[in-house]
Design an enzyme around this catalytic site. Structure first.
Site, PDB file in Angstrom:
ATOM      1  N   TYR A 176       1.149  -1.240  -0.069  1.00 20.54           N
ATOM      2  CA  TYR A 176       0.407  -0.186  -0.319  1.00 20.54           C
ATOM      3  C   TYR A 176       0.767   1.168  -0.331  1.00 20.54           C
ATOM      4  O   TYR A 176       2.024   0.988   0.599  1.00 20.54           O
ATOM      5  CB  TYR A 176      -1.281  -0.701   1.207  1.00 20.54           C
ATOM      6  CG  TYR A 176      -1.697   1.332   1.385  1.00 20.54           C
ATOM      7  CD1 TYR A 176      -2.802   0.977   0.979  1.00 20.54           C
ATOM      8  CD2 TYR A 176      -1.044   2.222   1.667  1.00 20.54           C
ATOM      9  CE1 TYR A 176      -3.742   2.776   0.930  1.00 20.54           C
ATOM     10  CE2 TYR A 176      -1.823   3.169   2.480  1.00 20.54           C
ATOM     11  CZ  TYR A 176      -3.334   3.368   1.530  1.00 20.54           C
ATOM     12  OH  TYR A 176      -3.981   4.304   1.626  1.00 20.54           O
ATOM     13  N   GLU A 220      -3.949   7.352  -3.767  1.00 17.99           N
ATOM     14  CA  GLU A 220      -3.714   6.276  -3.119  1.00 17.99           C
ATOM     15  C   GLU A 220      -3.529   5.100  -3.965  1.00 17.99           C
ATOM     16  O   GLU A 220      -4.934   5.088  -5.014  1.00 17.99           O
ATOM     17  CB  GLU A 220      -4.637   6.108  -2.627  1.00 17.99           C
ATOM     18  CG  GLU A 220      -5.173   4.665  -1.784  1.00 17.99           C
ATOM     19  CD  GLU A 220      -6.132   4.669  -1.283  1.00 17.99           C
ATOM     20  OE1 GLU A 220      -6.160   5.047   0.203  1.00 17.99           O
ATOM     21  OE2 GLU A 220      -7.278   4.433  -1.853  1.00 17.99           O
TER      22      GLU A 220
END
Ligand code: ADP
Ligand code: MG
Length: 228
Positions: free
Chosen positions: A118, A206
């Site tokens: 991530y 993101e």
């Protein structure tokens, strides 16, 4: 302003960031055609059909499906188009799927272990600084990671006077457990997403998952942008 995954990926590509390549389809016939192009261009055996809606959590809601043939990419597309996709982020009414992204399969087997990370860049409002937030445990359960093992989420704060520094990129690649080629590719990837973020004046970028492929490439498999 939110943009779709396929639009975000084309911004990333413009800044030379490696992505999971794909093409948009608005009909099953188009899906079959672009799957054929992906096979020709990349030798993809499998494909992923991804609903393009303004919400995440698509994997959990049935909006990301693996097709094992060109024909199956068309079949999955015909089921997905027009559906009200419900995910943990859409609310009960769901969101209508008008477009899908047909992407090449990047989870192919090879020498290295495939890993999902991530990585995001966002404004830390308390400090008024942009921050890279990242975790070695990326993928569909990142919310659970944040809740249960918050020590697995790391941050790197960016000094606006100098931008993202080489030592910070090395720190991130190291904390993600990378070495060798994948380490170098991650550094290039981080500089690329930082350039995209600043170049587009984004408020949030993101990427979940960032993939380490079995041949040590570092790719954006998904992306969420919030632009001004
Ligand atoms: P969302 O975040 O909306 O659920 P993603 O694009 O992140 O959508 O995809 C969800 C999950 O689907 C990913 O975390 C990944 O595990 C899986 N996935 C995506 N592309 C592929 C692929 N090519 N092969 C296998 N799994 C994939
Ligand atoms: Mg995702």
């Amino acid at each position: 302003m939110n943009i779709h995954e396929y639009q975000g990926k084309s911004l990333l590509r413009a800044y030379n960031v490696d992505i999971q390549e794909g093409f948009v389809a608005e009909t099953p016939d188009q899906a079959v055609m672009v799957a054929g192009q992906l096979r020709e261009k990349f030798g993809s055996e499998f494909f992923v059909v991804k609903a393009q809606i303004h919400a995440g959590g698509r994997g959990k809601g049935g909006g990301v499906k693996l097709a094992r043939s060109i024909e199956e990419a068309g079949g999955i597309t015909s089921k997905m188009l027009g559906m009200q996709l419900v995910t943990p982020q859409t609310g009960a009414a769901g969101k209508r799927v008008n477009k899908v992204l047909i992407a090449r399969d990047v989870y192919y087997k090879g020498d290295s272990e495939i890993r999902e990370f991530y990585v995001s860049i966002l404004l830390n409002r308390n400090k008024g600084r942009y921050t890279v937030m990242y975790s070695p445990d990326g993928g569909m359960s990142i919310e659970e990671v944040a809740e249960k093992t918050p020590d697995r989420i790391f941050t790197e704060e960016i000094d606006p006077a100098v931008g993202l520094q080489p030592f910070q990129c090395r720190n991130i690649a190291f904390n993600l457990g990378l070495s060798g080629t994948a380490f170098k590719n991650m550094i290039r990837f981080l500089n690329g997403i930082y350039d995209t973020f600043t170049g587009c004046d984004a408020q949030l970028l993101e990427i979940n998952p960032v993939l380490r492929t079995s041949d040590d490439r570092i790719l954006a498999v998904d992306c969420k942008f919030v632009l001004d």
